[in-house]
Design a protein around this motif. Structure first.
Motif, PDB file in Angstrom:
ATOM      1  N   PRO A   1     -68.602 -48.206 -22.358  1.00  0.00           N
ATOM      2  CA  PRO A   1     -69.345 -47.363 -21.401  1.00  0.00           C
ATOM      3  C   PRO A   1     -68.469 -46.225 -20.879  1.00  0.00           C
ATOM      4  O   PRO A   1     -67.248 -46.369 -20.776  1.00  0.00           O
ATOM      5  N   PRO A   2     -69.079 -45.110 -20.516  1.00  0.00           N
ATOM      6  CA  PRO A   2     -68.325 -43.964 -19.988  1.00  0.00           C
ATOM      7  C   PRO A   2     -67.542 -44.291 -18.717  1.00  0.00           C
ATOM      8  O   PRO A   2     -66.569 -43.617 -18.404  1.00  0.00           O
ATOM      9  N   ALA A   3     -67.953 -45.305 -17.994  1.00  0.00           N
ATOM     10  CA  ALA A   3     -67.257 -45.674 -16.756  1.00  0.00           C
ATOM     11  C   ALA A   3     -65.783 -45.995 -17.013  1.00  0.00           C
ATOM     12  O   ALA A   3     -64.938 -45.756 -16.141  1.00  0.00           O
ATOM     13  N   ALA A   4     -65.475 -46.508 -18.186  1.00  0.00           N
ATOM     14  CA  ALA A   4     -64.074 -46.813 -18.500  1.00  0.00           C
ATOM     15  C   ALA A   4     -63.239 -45.542 -18.530  1.00  0.00           C
ATOM     16  O   ALA A   4     -62.143 -45.485 -17.969  1.00  0.00           O
ATOM     17  N   GLY A   5     -63.745 -44.518 -19.169  1.00  0.00           N
ATOM     18  CA  GLY A   5     -63.029 -43.253 -19.212  1.00  0.00           C
ATOM     19  C   GLY A   5     -62.901 -42.621 -17.844  1.00  0.00           C
ATOM     20  O   GLY A   5     -61.857 -42.060 -17.496  1.00  0.00           O
ATOM     21  N   ILE A   6     -63.950 -42.735 -17.054  1.00  0.00           N
ATOM     22  CA  ILE A   6     -63.926 -42.192 -15.694  1.00  0.00           C
ATOM     23  C   ILE A   6     -62.877 -42.927 -14.861  1.00  0.00           C
ATOM     24  O   ILE A   6     -62.143 -42.307 -14.084  1.00  0.00           O
ATOM     25  N   ALA A   7     -62.798 -44.251 -15.030  1.00  0.00           N
ATOM     26  CA  ALA A   7     -61.799 -45.035 -14.292  1.00  0.00           C
ATOM     27  C   ALA A   7     -60.385 -44.588 -14.646  1.00  0.00           C
ATOM     28  O   ALA A   7     -59.539 -44.417 -13.750  1.00  0.00           O
ATOM     29  N   TYR A   8     -60.120 -44.392 -15.936  1.00  0.00           N
ATOM     30  CA  TYR A   8     -58.792 -43.928 -16.350  1.00  0.00           C
ATOM     31  C   TYR A   8     -58.509 -42.527 -15.810  1.00  0.00           C
ATOM     32  O   TYR A   8     -57.395 -42.239 -15.364  1.00  0.00           O
ATOM     33  N   LEU A   9     -59.494 -41.669 -15.832  1.00  0.00           N
ATOM     34  CA  LEU A   9     -59.311 -40.302 -15.344  1.00  0.00           C
ATOM     35  C   LEU A   9     -58.997 -40.288 -13.846  1.00  0.00           C
ATOM     36  O   LEU A   9     -58.027 -39.654 -13.406  1.00  0.00           O
TER      37      LEU A   9
ATOM     38  N   LEU B   1     -45.332 -48.074 -10.328  1.00  0.00           N
ATOM     39  CA  LEU B   1     -45.605 -48.922 -11.495  1.00  0.00           C
ATOM     40  C   LEU B   1     -46.979 -49.586 -11.401  1.00  0.00           C
ATOM     41  O   LEU B   1     -47.705 -49.664 -12.401  1.00  0.00           O
ATOM     42  N   LEU B   2     -47.342 -50.042 -10.215  1.00  0.00           N
ATOM     43  CA  LEU B   2     -48.656 -50.675 -10.046  1.00  0.00           C
ATOM     44  C   LEU B   2     -49.788 -49.669 -10.234  1.00  0.00           C
ATOM     45  O   LEU B   2     -50.826 -49.998 -10.824  1.00  0.00           O
ATOM     46  N   LEU B   3     -49.607 -48.447  -9.765  1.00  0.00           N
ATOM     47  CA  LEU B   3     -50.615 -47.415 -10.000  1.00  0.00           C
ATOM     48  C   LEU B   3     -50.770 -47.143 -11.488  1.00  0.00           C
ATOM     49  O   LEU B   3     -51.882 -46.960 -11.990  1.00  0.00           O
ATOM     50  N   GLY B   4     -49.667 -47.109 -12.192  1.00  0.00           N
ATOM     51  CA  GLY B   4     -49.720 -46.918 -13.633  1.00  0.00           C
ATOM     52  C   GLY B   4     -50.402 -48.082 -14.339  1.00  0.00           C
ATOM     53  O   GLY B   4     -51.226 -47.885 -15.233  1.00  0.00           O
ATOM     54  N   LEU B   5     -50.079 -49.278 -13.905  1.00  0.00           N
ATOM     55  CA  LEU B   5     -50.690 -50.471 -14.493  1.00  0.00           C
ATOM     56  C   LEU B   5     -52.189 -50.507 -14.256  1.00  0.00           C
ATOM     57  O   LEU B   5     -52.958 -50.968 -15.099  1.00  0.00           O
ATOM     58  N   ALA B   6     -52.624 -49.962 -13.120  1.00  0.00           N
ATOM     59  CA  ALA B   6     -54.054 -49.948 -12.768  1.00  0.00           C
ATOM     60  C   ALA B   6     -54.748 -48.729 -13.378  1.00  0.00           C
ATOM     61  O   ALA B   6     -55.477 -48.009 -12.703  1.00  0.00           O
ATOM     62  N   CYS B   7     -54.491 -48.492 -14.645  1.00  0.00           N
ATOM     63  CA  CYS B   7     -55.139 -47.432 -15.441  1.00  0.00           C
ATOM     64  C   CYS B   7     -54.629 -46.026 -15.162  1.00  0.00           C
ATOM     65  O   CYS B   7     -55.136 -45.068 -15.734  1.00  0.00           O
ATOM     66  N   GLY B   8     -53.633 -45.864 -14.326  1.00  0.00           N
ATOM     67  CA  GLY B   8     -53.144 -44.537 -14.007  1.00  0.00           C
ATOM     68  C   GLY B   8     -51.982 -44.060 -14.854  1.00  0.00           C
ATOM     69  O   GLY B   8     -51.482 -42.959 -14.673  1.00  0.00           O
ATOM     70  N   TRP B   9     -51.556 -44.878 -15.814  1.00  0.00           N
ATOM     71  CA  TRP B   9     -50.371 -44.515 -16.586  1.00  0.00           C
ATOM     72  C   TRP B   9     -50.502 -43.198 -17.352  1.00  0.00           C
ATOM     73  O   TRP B   9     -49.489 -42.502 -17.505  1.00  0.00           O
ATOM     74  N   PRO B  10     -51.699 -42.789 -17.839  1.00  0.00           N
ATOM     75  CA  PRO B  10     -51.733 -41.469 -18.485  1.00  0.00           C
ATOM     76  C   PRO B  10     -51.324 -40.346 -17.520  1.00  0.00           C
ATOM     77  O   PRO B  10     -50.595 -39.425 -17.900  1.00  0.00           O
ATOM     78  N   GLY B  11     -51.752 -40.428 -16.281  1.00  0.00           N
ATOM     79  CA  GLY B  11     -51.342 -39.451 -15.278  1.00  0.00           C
ATOM     80  C   GLY B  11     -49.856 -39.528 -14.984  1.00  0.00           C
ATOM     81  O   GLY B  11     -49.202 -38.510 -14.735  1.00  0.00           O
ATOM     82  N   ALA B  12     -49.320 -40.737 -15.031  1.00  0.00           N
ATOM     83  CA  ALA B  12     -47.880 -40.914 -14.813  1.00  0.00           C
ATOM     84  C   ALA B  12     -47.084 -40.268 -15.941  1.00  0.00           C
ATOM     85  O   ALA B  12     -46.053 -39.627 -15.693  1.00  0.00           O
ATOM     86  N   VAL B  13     -47.541 -40.426 -17.178  1.00  0.00           N
ATOM     87  CA  VAL B  13     -46.850 -39.804 -18.313  1.00  0.00           C
ATOM     88  C   VAL B  13     -46.822 -38.288 -18.129  1.00  0.00           C
ATOM     89  O   VAL B  13     -45.784 -37.639 -18.309  1.00  0.00           O
TER      90      VAL B  13
END
Length: 113
Positions: free
Chosen positions: A24-32, A62-74
């Motif tokens: 579902p698109p919600a997964a992509g929205i969550a990562y974004l 690290l926890l923010l990255g683990l919670a789907c935020g790692w692309p933003g961290a990179v």
């Protein structure tokens, strides 16, 4: 290219999951959204470091990255040149990316079953 390799691979994995399991698109929205929040946290920490003020704990980053935020961290690590030298942090960050992607694949597959 090497620092962006995890992002490139994740785009492939995400594309596969979307096609194979009707993700579902919600997964992509969550990562974004998580990535934007994580990028902002890195930017705030970098600014605090420059001003000599209280820093964001590495555990929080690290926890923010683990919670789907790692692309933003990179992106923040590369664009802001933040948290790119400290090897213990880099190892933990890479481990959190691997755990997040594994959990993403498991959950995407489980939801499609």
């Amino acid at each position: 290219m090497m620092p962006y390799l995890p992002l490139f691979l994740f785009v492939l994995v995400y594309g596969y999951a979307t096609l194979a399991w009707s993700l579902p698109p919600a997964a992509g929205i969550a990562y974004l959204l998580a990535s934007v929040i994580c990028f902002a946290a890195y930017a705030s920490d970098k600014a605090a470091a420059r001003r000599g003020e209280r820093r964001t704990p590495e555990r929080s980053l690290l926890l923010l990255g683990l919670a789907c935020g790692w692309p933003g961290a990179v992106l923040a690590q590369q664009w802001l040149r933040h948290k790119t030298r400290k090897q213990p942090f880099r190892r933990l960050f890479l481990a959190s990316v691997v755990v997040n992607v594994a959990a993403f694949l498991w959950l995407a597959h489980w939801l499609s079953s």
